[in-house]
Design an enzyme around this catalytic site. Structure first.
Site, mmCIF file in Angstrom:
data_model
loop_
_atom_site.group_PDB
_atom_site.id
_atom_site.type_symbol
_atom_site.label_atom_id
_atom_site.label_comp_id
_atom_site.label_asym_id
_atom_site.label_seq_id
_atom_site.Cartn_x
_atom_site.Cartn_y
_atom_site.Cartn_z
ATOM 1 N N GLU A 129 -4.001 1.944 0.255
ATOM 2 C CA GLU A 129 -3.622 2.286 1.636
ATOM 3 C C GLU A 129 -2.115 2.437 1.784
ATOM 4 O O GLU A 129 -1.343 2.072 0.880
ATOM 5 C CB GLU A 129 -4.149 1.226 2.603
ATOM 6 N N LYS B 3 -5.192 -13.091 6.431
ATOM 7 C CA LYS B 3 -4.162 -14.047 6.844
ATOM 8 C C LYS B 3 -4.668 -14.896 7.989
ATOM 9 O O LYS B 3 -5.478 -14.432 8.793
ATOM 10 C CB LYS B 3 -2.952 -13.276 7.380
HETATM 11 N N1 PSU Z 1 -2.856 -7.397 7.023
HETATM 12 C C1 PSU Z 1 -1.912 -7.639 6.075
HETATM 13 N N2 PSU Z 1 -1.104 -6.618 5.680
HETATM 14 C C2 PSU Z 1 -1.231 -5.350 6.193
HETATM 15 C C3 PSU Z 1 -2.242 -5.115 7.175
HETATM 16 C C4 PSU Z 1 -3.026 -6.150 7.543
HETATM 17 O O1 PSU Z 1 -1.807 -8.762 5.609
HETATM 18 O O2 PSU Z 1 -0.454 -4.456 5.805
HETATM 19 C C5 PSU Z 1 -2.410 -3.725 7.718
HETATM 20 C C6 PSU Z 1 -3.572 -3.008 7.015
HETATM 21 O O3 PSU Z 1 -3.259 -1.638 6.915
HETATM 22 C C7 PSU Z 1 -4.717 -3.209 7.989
HETATM 23 C C8 PSU Z 1 -3.986 -3.100 9.306
HETATM 24 O O4 PSU Z 1 -5.756 -2.249 7.881
HETATM 25 O O5 PSU Z 1 -2.765 -3.793 9.104
HETATM 26 C C9 PSU Z 1 -4.788 -3.696 10.438
HETATM 27 O O6 PSU Z 1 -4.195 -3.382 11.650
HETATM 28 P P1 PSU Z 1 -4.978 -3.720 13.007
HETATM 29 O O7 PSU Z 1 -5.028 -5.224 13.041
HETATM 30 O O8 PSU Z 1 -4.113 -3.137 14.067
HETATM 31 O O9 PSU Z 1 -6.313 -3.070 12.906
#
Ligand code: PSU
Ligand code: MN
Length: 323
Positions: A32, A177
């Protein structure tokens, strides 16, 4: 919901190396790009993006980092593209918002991003969808999005979970996390019918730490055993993806007691600053990095590399099984 790309879907553009590997039935691993644009500061994000591709190659597969470049859905990026995405992140110009120019694109953002020819890092949800369009079945990341703490008030649940319920791509992560509510995240995955498979562990890992006290659905101990599960998942015709939980290497782990207070602090700061919706996760990631003086970043890099190695070995095993 079965994911069938509509006939008029804009075609994904495969890098030559990726197109060739897919055409020859060789293993490919998707990666990603929101982690590059909104997940890590520059220049650590660029070093990580390059390093993770090297790890995939060293383990016998072809890397396909996915992003939207000037409205083009790109599967496999050259170094110039990686650098452009990385330079948009915090640290390059001192802002927290990805430079304002590069969008954080989840599934719902893709149509507008493509229509206006914009450039975007793709989240787990958007990367899964584009990987599927390209015919890539396995994908490595750091942590997935999930149910945020306080979601009973905010309704903040990442679209990553619905994508895992809908799109047939396997995601290798190091758990999630504790910015998230892990029990609730596992409940939603269970409801969506997503198998959560522990690699060498009975517990869902908590990203920085190897344990959370929460059991996974099933355990495997090798990429070959994992590939056998993936073959059956496909043969059963089950919709949706599989989530592989691969704990951070022991040497890089941060004890929960140490990191959790910093995470609580970051969440309190986000609430105070009125951060909502797609900004929540990038804000928290940047804030945790600041509050740990970069220690969280070091752990993050180590676990992403570890996940890339596992995804590549699993992709190799899948090809060997003819699956
Ligand atoms: N959690 C992490 N590192 C990240 C992300 C999440 O520890 O880089 C990123 C990933 O791309 C994940 C996105 O898909 O954040 C999720 O965002 P949201 O919570 O807005 O869906
Ligand atoms: Mn959210």
């Amino acid at each position: 919901m079965t994911v069938v790309p509509p006939a008029a879907a804009p075609p994904v553009e495969l890098a030559p190396e990726v197109a060739q590997a897919l055409a020859e039935g060789r293993p490919v691993v998707a990666l990603e790009s929101t982690i590059i644009t909104h997940g890590m500061p520059y220049p650590a994000n660029l070093e990580t993006a390059r390093g993770v591709e090297d790890v995939v190659r060293a383990n016998g597969a072809t890397p396909a980092t996915i992003a939207v470049l000037d409205g083009r859905l790109c599967v496999g990026l050259d170094d110039e593209a990686l650098e452009r995405l990385a330079r948009s992140a915090e640290g390059a110009d001192g802002t927290h918002d990805g430079g304002g120019e590069v969008v954080k694109a989840s599934r719902k953002d893709l149509p507008a991003v493509v229509a206006r020819g914009a450039t975007a890092g793709t989240t787990v949800a958007a990367t899964m969808y584009l990987a599927h369009l390209a015919g890539v079945r396995i994908f490595a990341t750091g942590g997935i999005g999930g149910v945020h703490r306080g979601a009973e008030h905010t309704f903040d649940v990442s679209a990553d979970l619905d994508e895992l319920g809908a799109t047939p791509v396997t995601v290798v992560c190091a758990g999630a996390k504790s910015i998230l509510d892990l029990p609730k995240t596992l409940e939603v995955l269970e409801t969506r019918g997503v198998p959560v498979i522990g690699l060498g562990t009975d517990e869902f890992p908590a990203f920085f730490s190897r344990t959370s006290g929460l059991p996974v659905d099933h355990r495997v101990d090798t990429p070959e055993q994992l590939a056998a599960v993936l073959v059956e998942h496909r043969r059963l015709g089950l919709r949706g993806g599989v989530l592989v939980a691969n704990p951070i290497p022991e040497a890089d782990a941060i004890p929960a007691e140490e990191i959790d207070a910093r995470i609580d602090e970051a969440i309190a700061d986000a609430e105070r600053a009125g951060i909502t919706r797609k900004e929540v996760t990038p804000y928290l990631l940047a804030r945790i990095n600041e509050l740990t003086d970069g220690r969280s970043l070091v752990a993050n890099i180590a676990l992403v590399r570890n996940n890339a190695a596992v995804a590549a070995r699993t992709a190799v095993a899948l090809v060997a099984l003819g699956g």
